[in-house]
Design an enzyme around this catalytic site. Structure first.
Site, PDB file in Angstrom:
ATOM      1  N   ARG A 158      -8.254   7.053  10.318  1.00 23.79           N
ATOM      2  CA  ARG A 158      -8.664   7.352   8.945  1.00 23.79           C
ATOM      3  C   ARG A 158      -9.511   8.629   8.914  1.00 23.79           C
ATOM      4  NH1 ARG A 158      -5.751   3.772   7.440  1.00 23.79           N
ATOM      5  NH2 ARG A 158      -4.495   5.646   7.463  1.00 23.79           N
ATOM      6  N   ASP A 167       0.853  -1.200   0.000  1.00 24.50           N
ATOM      7  CA  ASP A 167       0.000   0.000   0.000  1.00 24.50           C
ATOM      8  C   ASP A 167       0.883   1.243   0.000  1.00 24.50           C
ATOM      9  OD1 ASP A 167      -2.322  -1.486   0.148  1.00 24.50           O
ATOM     10  OD2 ASP A 167      -2.726  -1.049   2.251  1.00 24.50           O
ATOM     11  N   MET A 168       0.362   2.339  -0.531  1.00 26.67           N
ATOM     12  CA  MET A 168       1.109   3.599  -0.480  1.00 26.67           C
ATOM     13  C   MET A 168       0.550   4.442   0.665  1.00 26.67           C
ATOM     14  SD  MET A 168       3.622   5.172  -1.743  1.00 26.67           S
ATOM     15  CE  MET A 168       4.035   4.563  -3.363  1.00 26.67           C
ATOM     16  N   ARG A 196      -1.624  -0.791  -8.284  1.00 27.33           N
ATOM     17  CA  ARG A 196      -2.991  -0.348  -7.981  1.00 27.33           C
ATOM     18  C   ARG A 196      -2.991   1.164  -8.140  1.00 27.33           C
ATOM     19  NH1 ARG A 196      -4.036  -1.047  -2.054  1.00 27.33           N
ATOM     20  NH2 ARG A 196      -4.466  -3.216  -2.586  1.00 27.33           N
ATOM     21  N   HIS A 200     -14.328   3.994  -6.241  1.00 25.17           N
ATOM     22  CA  HIS A 200     -15.783   3.810  -6.153  1.00 25.17           C
ATOM     23  C   HIS A 200     -16.474   4.951  -6.885  1.00 25.17           C
ATOM     24  CE1 HIS A 200     -13.650   2.790  -2.398  1.00 25.17           C
ATOM     25  NE2 HIS A 200     -14.233   1.632  -2.585  1.00 25.17           N
TER      26      HIS A 200
HETATM   27  C1  LIG Z   1      -8.888  -1.275  -3.071  1.00 31.40           C
HETATM   28  C2  LIG Z   1      -8.450   0.068  -2.597  1.00 31.40           C
HETATM   29  C3  LIG Z   1      -7.186   0.216  -2.046  1.00 31.40           C
HETATM   30  C4  LIG Z   1      -6.725   1.480  -1.657  1.00 31.40           C
HETATM   31  N1  LIG Z   1      -5.431   1.626  -1.246  1.00 31.40           N
HETATM   32  C5  LIG Z   1      -4.956   2.861  -0.972  1.00 31.40           C
HETATM   33  C6  LIG Z   1      -3.587   3.087  -0.684  1.00 31.40           C
HETATM   34  O1  LIG Z   1      -2.760   2.182  -0.657  1.00 31.40           O
HETATM   35  N2  LIG Z   1      -3.186   4.368  -0.415  1.00 31.40           N
HETATM   36  C7  LIG Z   1      -4.057   5.431  -0.449  1.00 31.40           C
HETATM   37  O2  LIG Z   1      -3.626   6.577  -0.237  1.00 31.40           O
HETATM   38  N3  LIG Z   1      -5.372   5.224  -0.708  1.00 31.40           N
HETATM   39  C8  LIG Z   1      -5.832   3.989  -0.970  1.00 31.40           C
HETATM   40  N4  LIG Z   1      -7.164   3.812  -1.268  1.00 31.40           N
HETATM   41  C9  LIG Z   1      -8.118   4.920  -1.039  1.00 31.40           C
HETATM   42  C10 LIG Z   1      -8.244   5.800  -2.248  1.00 31.40           C
HETATM   43  O3  LIG Z   1      -7.048   6.542  -2.418  1.00 31.40           O
HETATM   44  C11 LIG Z   1      -9.408   6.804  -2.087  1.00 31.40           C
HETATM   45  O4  LIG Z   1      -9.182   7.624  -0.991  1.00 31.40           O
HETATM   46  C12 LIG Z   1     -10.753   6.153  -1.915  1.00 31.40           C
HETATM   47  O5  LIG Z   1     -10.905   5.054  -2.764  1.00 31.40           O
HETATM   48  C13 LIG Z   1     -11.877   7.153  -2.235  1.00 31.40           C
HETATM   49  O6  LIG Z   1     -11.746   7.606  -3.560  1.00 31.40           O
HETATM   50  P1  LIG Z   1     -12.716   7.150  -4.744  1.00 31.40           P
HETATM   51  O7  LIG Z   1     -11.880   7.012  -5.976  1.00 31.40           O
HETATM   52  O8  LIG Z   1     -13.417   5.909  -4.356  1.00 31.40           O
HETATM   53  O9  LIG Z   1     -13.652   8.367  -4.998  1.00 31.40           O
HETATM   54  P2  LIG Z   1     -14.575   9.247  -4.016  1.00 31.40           P
HETATM   55  O10 LIG Z   1     -15.005  10.404  -4.856  1.00 31.40           O
HETATM   56  O11 LIG Z   1     -13.918   9.509  -2.723  1.00 31.40           O
HETATM   57  O12 LIG Z   1     -15.769   8.295  -3.758  1.00 31.40           O
HETATM   58  C14 LIG Z   1     -16.740   7.997  -4.741  1.00 31.40           C
HETATM   59  C15 LIG Z   1     -17.979   7.534  -4.032  1.00 31.40           C
HETATM   60  O13 LIG Z   1     -17.684   6.298  -3.373  1.00 31.40           O
HETATM   61  C16 LIG Z   1     -18.313   6.255  -2.116  1.00 31.40           C
HETATM   62  N5  LIG Z   1     -17.291   6.113  -1.077  1.00 31.40           N
HETATM   63  C17 LIG Z   1     -15.973   6.345  -1.204  1.00 31.40           C
HETATM   64  N6  LIG Z   1     -15.309   6.044  -0.061  1.00 31.40           N
HETATM   65  C18 LIG Z   1     -16.257   5.607   0.807  1.00 31.40           C
HETATM   66  C19 LIG Z   1     -16.234   5.146   2.157  1.00 31.40           C
HETATM   67  N7  LIG Z   1     -15.089   5.043   2.864  1.00 31.40           N
HETATM   68  N8  LIG Z   1     -17.415   4.781   2.713  1.00 31.40           N
HETATM   69  C20 LIG Z   1     -18.561   4.827   2.030  1.00 31.40           C
HETATM   70  N9  LIG Z   1     -18.653   5.264   0.757  1.00 31.40           N
HETATM   71  C21 LIG Z   1     -17.525   5.653   0.153  1.00 31.40           C
HETATM   72  C22 LIG Z   1     -19.138   7.507  -2.000  1.00 31.40           C
HETATM   73  O14 LIG Z   1     -20.428   7.223  -2.460  1.00 31.40           O
HETATM   74  C23 LIG Z   1     -18.453   8.462  -2.926  1.00 31.40           C
HETATM   75  O15 LIG Z   1     -19.292   9.440  -3.392  1.00 31.40           O
HETATM   76  C24 LIG Z   1      -7.609   2.593  -1.721  1.00 31.40           C
HETATM   77  C25 LIG Z   1      -8.881   2.429  -2.259  1.00 31.40           C
HETATM   78  C26 LIG Z   1      -9.297   1.206  -2.715  1.00 31.40           C
HETATM   79  C27 LIG Z   1     -10.643   1.083  -3.341  1.00 31.40           C
END
Ligand SMILES: Cc1cc2nc3c(=O)[nH]c(=O)nc-3n(C[C@H](O)[C@H](O)[C@H](O)COP(=O)(O)OP(=O)(O)OC[C@H]3O[C@@H](n4cnc5c(N)ncnc54)[C@H](O)[C@@H]3O)c2cc1C
Length: 303
Positions: free
Chosen positions: A284, A123-124, A179, A222
């Site tokens: 978080r 993970d980063m 990723r 997401h």
């Molecule tokens: C498999 C995976 C691994 C990851 N690993 C890392 C990592 O190593 N380092 C790092 O810095 N980040 C990591 N992340 C987190 C990532 O960087 C984002 O902060 C996170 O995914 C939210 O961004 P989004 O692209 O989903 O878009 P967003 O615009 O944040 O979310 C889109 C929509 O998804 C839904 N949503 C998003 N997050 C949540 C939540 N927690 N609870 C409920 N609904 C939510 C909401 O409906 C939102 O409107 C990871 C994410 C995933 C999916």
């Protein structure tokens, strides 16, 4: 503002109350809880990446404990036939205490994964860790090309350059495996894009570059807009389904997730479990209070 207030108040709220929302996003405390969640996801045609909760350790003894725990996890999950791989955070293995010990701990975990024909994703973490995590990946990738991958964060201004640098380390024909996520930590604007539009633009630019460089990409988001754009790019470039996967967090946007699975794309869910769920949830939230809005929703719109 409200998000920030809630995020700051959470560590003082009763654990039981926090669990009401956390349980949607965390598989449980024990290996058995993690196995159960993974089996259920596998039955839905979804692969997993398993993560033991806990970061920011303060002693080398804790790093050693985490090394032992991860090796046990790899043994238990592979023995149970779980279809998936493993994710880890280098700070749990001592990155901020002793870089060399951290590297040795992580190499032990990856060696175990390689022995079991599995895979570990590094993970980063926040920007103070990025250089070291990149360096660690470079070294490990040369030794275990099919068994280790890294995360890159689209919000960092440096990421495209990092990808360009990394594109030269190709070994044995095994594609580099990343990723791609937006990035979860709060970073200063000098080093990170801050607006939604900028982050999405760079996410798609990075993705485009990764496909062109024949890297294997875990498209971790997401965000419906990004999912649609990524799907369009996959079709336009005629990318084979074995060259990418979508990734989501446990409990987040299950409807979007099943829509992607129904379209025939590979999906992997990040399954966190462990005793440190309380610390993990509250940390978080402090890092990124926007996540608090999801908790408010989870508290009031449960079911
Ligand atoms: C498999 C995976 C691994 C990851 N690993 C890392 C990592 O190593 N380092 C790092 O810095 N980040 C990591 N992340 C987190 C990532 O960087 C984002 O902060 C996170 O995914 C939210 O961004 P989004 O692209 O989903 O878009 P967003 O615009 O944040 O979310 C889109 C929509 O998804 C839904 N949503 C998003 N997050 C949540 C939540 N927690 N609870 C409920 N609904 C939510 C909401 O409906 C939102 O409107 C990871 C994410 C995933 C999916």
């Amino acid at each position: 503002m409200l998000n920030k207030l809630i995020a700051n108040a959470l560590p003082y709220m009763p654990k039981k109350l926090i669990w009401i929302f956390s349980k949607r996003y965390i598989a449980g405390e024990t290996i058995e809880d993690g196995l159960k969640a993974c089996r259920e996801l596998n039955q839905q045609g979804v692969e997993v990446t398993v993560d033991l909760l806990g970061e920011f350790i303060t002693t080398i003894e804790q790093a050693e404990e985490n090394r032992i725990k991860y090796i046990e996890i790899i043994e238990r999950f592979t023995k149970a036939g779980i279809v998936g791989n493993f994710s880890l955070k280098p700070t749990m293995f001592g990155l901020l205490i002793d870089k060399d010990i951290c590297f040795a701990n992580i190499e032990d975990v990856i060696r175990k994964a390689a022995e079991k024909k599995s895979f570990v994703r590094i993970d980063m973490e926040d920007s103070q860790c990025v250089d070291n995590e990149m360096e660690m990946y470079r070294k490990l990738q040369q030794k275990y090309p099919a068994h280790v991958g890294l995360v890159v964060q689209a919000y960092l201004r440096r990421t495209k350059n990092d990808l360009m640098d990394l594109s030269n380390i190709h070994v044995n024909g095994t594609p580099l495996n990343f990723r791609l996520c937006k990035g979860i930590y709060i970073e200063p604007k000098q080093i990170a894009f801050k607006t939604y539009e900028e982050v999405c633009e760079h996410y798609l630019d990075d993705l485009n570059f990764m496909f062109d460089q024949r890297m294997y990409v875990g498209i971790a988001t997401h965000d419906k807009f990004l999912v649609d754009q990524a799907t369009r790019m996959i079709e336009e470039k005629n990318i084979d389904r074995t060259k990418y996967e979508f990734q989501m967090l446990y409990g987040v946007t299950p409807e979007l997730r099943s829509g992607i699975v129904k379209q025939g794309h590979k999906m992997r869910v990040y399954v966190p479990f462990g005793k440190d769920w309380f610390g993990y949830s509250t940390r978080r939230l402090k890092e990124n209070p926007q996540v608090a809005s999801h908790i408010i929703k989870a508290l009031f719109f449960r079911g």
